[in-house]
Design a protein around this motif. Structure first.
Motif, short mmCIF file in Angstrom:
data_model
loop_
_atom_site.label_atom_id
_atom_site.label_comp_id
_atom_site.label_asym_id
_atom_site.label_seq_id
_atom_site.Cartn_x
_atom_site.Cartn_y
_atom_site.Cartn_z
N ILE A 109 -4.83 -8.80 -10.66
CA ILE A 109 -4.14 -7.55 -10.34
C ILE A 109 -2.88 -7.39 -11.17
O ILE A 109 -2.63 -6.33 -11.75
CB ILE A 109 -3.83 -7.49 -8.83
N SER A 110 -2.06 -8.44 -11.26
CA SER A 110 -0.81 -8.33 -12.01
C SER A 110 -1.07 -8.16 -13.51
O SER A 110 -0.36 -7.41 -14.19
CB SER A 110 0.09 -9.55 -11.75
N GLU A 111 -2.08 -8.83 -14.03
CA GLU A 111 -2.40 -8.69 -15.45
C GLU A 111 -2.97 -7.30 -15.75
O GLU A 111 -2.71 -6.73 -16.82
CB GLU A 111 -3.40 -9.78 -15.88
N MET A 112 -3.73 -6.75 -14.82
CA MET A 112 -4.21 -5.37 -15.00
C MET A 112 -3.03 -4.41 -15.06
O MET A 112 -2.97 -3.51 -15.91
CB MET A 112 -5.14 -4.97 -13.86
N ALA A 113 -2.05 -4.59 -14.18
CA ALA A 113 -0.87 -3.72 -14.18
C ALA A 113 -0.12 -3.85 -15.50
O ALA A 113 0.45 -2.88 -16.00
CB ALA A 113 0.04 -4.07 -13.01
N GLY A 114 -0.13 -5.05 -16.07
CA GLY A 114 0.56 -5.29 -17.33
C GLY A 114 -0.03 -4.55 -18.51
O GLY A 114 0.63 -4.39 -19.54
N LEU A 115 -1.25 -4.06 -18.37
CA LEU A 115 -1.87 -3.29 -19.45
C LEU A 115 -1.12 -1.99 -19.72
O LEU A 115 -1.25 -1.40 -20.79
CB LEU A 115 -3.33 -2.98 -19.12
N HIS A 116 -0.33 -1.52 -18.75
CA HIS A 116 0.44 -0.29 -18.94
C HIS A 116 1.42 -0.41 -20.10
O HIS A 116 1.74 0.57 -20.74
CB HIS A 116 1.19 0.07 -17.66
N GLY A 117 1.90 -1.61 -20.38
CA GLY A 117 2.86 -1.77 -21.46
C GLY A 117 2.25 -2.31 -22.74
O GLY A 117 2.98 -2.62 -23.69
N LEU A 121 3.22 6.52 -5.21
CA LEU A 121 4.38 5.79 -4.73
C LEU A 121 4.86 4.75 -5.75
O LEU A 121 6.06 4.59 -5.98
CB LEU A 121 4.07 5.10 -3.40
N ALA A 122 3.92 4.05 -6.39
CA ALA A 122 4.31 3.06 -7.40
C ALA A 122 5.01 3.75 -8.57
O ALA A 122 6.02 3.26 -9.08
CB ALA A 122 3.08 2.29 -7.89
N GLY A 123 4.48 4.89 -8.99
CA GLY A 123 5.11 5.64 -10.07
C GLY A 123 6.48 6.15 -9.67
O GLY A 123 7.43 6.13 -10.46
N ALA A 124 6.61 6.61 -8.41
CA ALA A 124 7.89 7.10 -7.92
C ALA A 124 8.94 6.00 -7.88
O ALA A 124 10.13 6.26 -7.96
CB ALA A 124 7.73 7.72 -6.54
N ALA A 125 8.48 4.75 -7.76
CA ALA A 125 9.38 3.60 -7.76
C ALA A 125 9.78 3.18 -9.17
O ALA A 125 10.53 2.22 -9.34
CB ALA A 125 8.73 2.43 -7.03
N GLY A 126 9.28 3.89 -10.17
CA GLY A 126 9.60 3.55 -11.55
C GLY A 126 8.82 2.36 -12.07
O GLY A 126 9.20 1.76 -13.08
N LEU A 127 7.74 2.03 -11.40
CA LEU A 127 6.90 0.89 -11.78
C LEU A 127 5.60 1.39 -12.40
O LEU A 127 5.32 2.58 -12.41
CB LEU A 127 6.60 0.05 -10.54
N ALA A 128 4.82 0.46 -12.93
CA ALA A 128 3.50 0.84 -13.43
C ALA A 128 2.74 1.54 -12.31
O ALA A 128 2.72 1.05 -11.17
CB ALA A 128 2.74 -0.40 -13.89
N PRO A 129 2.13 2.70 -12.58
CA PRO A 129 1.42 3.44 -11.53
C PRO A 129 0.11 2.75 -11.14
O PRO A 129 -0.99 3.23 -11.45
CB PRO A 129 1.18 4.80 -12.17
N ALA A 130 0.25 1.64 -10.47
CA ALA A 130 -0.90 0.86 -10.02
C ALA A 130 -0.48 0.10 -8.77
O ALA A 130 0.65 -0.38 -8.68
CB ALA A 130 -1.36 -0.12 -11.11
N ALA A 131 -1.40 -0.01 -7.81
CA ALA A 131 -1.05 -0.64 -6.55
C ALA A 131 -2.21 -1.44 -6.00
O ALA A 131 -3.37 -1.04 -6.11
CB ALA A 131 -0.63 0.42 -5.53
N ALA A 132 -1.89 -2.59 -5.40
CA ALA A 132 -2.87 -3.35 -4.64
C ALA A 132 -2.90 -2.76 -3.24
O ALA A 132 -1.84 -2.58 -2.63
CB ALA A 132 -2.48 -4.82 -4.59
N ILE A 133 -4.08 -2.45 -2.73
CA ILE A 133 -4.18 -1.84 -1.41
C ILE A 133 -5.27 -2.53 -0.60
O ILE A 133 -6.23 -3.07 -1.14
CB ILE A 133 -4.47 -0.33 -1.49
N CYS A 134 -5.08 -2.51 0.73
CA CYS A 134 -6.04 -3.15 1.63
C CYS A 134 -5.99 -2.45 2.98
O CYS A 134 -4.92 -2.32 3.58
CB CYS A 134 -5.71 -4.63 1.79
N GLU A 135 -7.14 -2.03 3.49
CA GLU A 135 -7.19 -1.38 4.79
C GLU A 135 -6.85 -2.38 5.90
O GLU A 135 -7.23 -3.55 5.82
CB GLU A 135 -8.59 -0.82 5.08
N MET A 136 -6.18 -1.89 6.93
CA MET A 136 -5.87 -2.71 8.09
C MET A 136 -6.98 -2.54 9.12
O MET A 136 -7.31 -1.43 9.54
CB MET A 136 -4.51 -2.33 8.69
#
Length: 224
Positions: A122-130, A171-186
């Motif tokens: 997940i973190s390496e996928m997010a790193g593809l943004h840069g 929300l990730a983009g609004a935080a100024g981060l790579a627009p990618a998020a790990a998500i999981c249903e509760m």
């Protein structure tokens, strides 16, 4: 709007902390645990697995999905010769098409399913943004099928679709981060269904986690 709940949630994502996101009662009516993909650690994955219990996925923005040449799974299956068309899901009961694309593992993982392995993917996928050439890095560094399902947000994000995929990417983009998020249903082990919004709110209060109401998020984003 400093100090408002959504600002608190955005600041939490910046710090690498969780937020809970409820889409709406008229849609899936589910609450997802959400963390910024670029800041995900094995601890995040373990907590999602133990306290969420749903499918741990990576939601990515339309820009990265396009750069990587990804497509929706239902599109690929519909063009696969001999695949039974009747098995391909159209609109889900809640009224939207699925955002699933392929599943991946980073090439440095072992089985791909451990907390460490999924956090790495997940973190390496997010790193593809840069990355200078994200497509080349994606092809050389990731393998499919894997243990991290990729969800592709709609091109217009919340203007087109109002699911957890789009909400978490926004929300990730609004935080100024790579627009990618790990998500999981509760999930709820007592009722064997999705955890209710009320129970999720109590969990959020007990654990100091911001709770995001989808309707408030739509209003915050200025979407009609």
């Amino acid at each position: 709007m400093p100090g408002m709940p959504l600002e608190v949630a955005i600041e939490s994502l910046k710090r690498g902390e969780f937020v809970l996101v409820h889409d709406s009662e008229g849609r899936e009516n589910e609450v997802d645990m959400v963390a910024a993909a670029g800041l995900v650690t094995p601890e995040h994955i373990a907590r999602m697995r133990l306290h969420g219990g749903g499918l741990i996925c990576l939601a990515i923005g339309p820009g990265l999905a396009s750069a990587l040449g990804l497509r929706y799974m239902h599109e690929m299956l519909s063009e696969s010769p001999g695949f039974p068309r009747g098995m391909i899901m159209g609109l889900a009961p809640y009224g939207d098409r699925s955002t699933f694309s392929i599943t991946v593992n980073h090439h440095r993982t072992y089985t791909g399913v451990t907390d460490r392995d999924r956090a790495l993917t997940i973190s390496e996928m997010a790193g593809l943004h840069g990355a200078a050439d994200p497509r080349a890095e994606f092809v050389s560094s990731f393998r499919t099928p894997g243990h991290v399902p990729l969800l592709m947000a709609s091109g217009g994000l919340l203007e087109e679709r109002r699911g957890h995929t789009e909400m978490s990417v926004y929300l990730a983009g609004a935080a100024g981060l790579a627009p990618a998020a790990a998500i999981c249903e509760m999930m709820d082990a007592e009722t064997y269904t999705a955890l209710s919004a009320d129970k999720a709110r109590r969990y959020a209060q007990d654990n100091g986690i911001p709770f995001v109401d989808g309707r408030e998020l739509i209003e915050y984003a200025g979407v009609r």
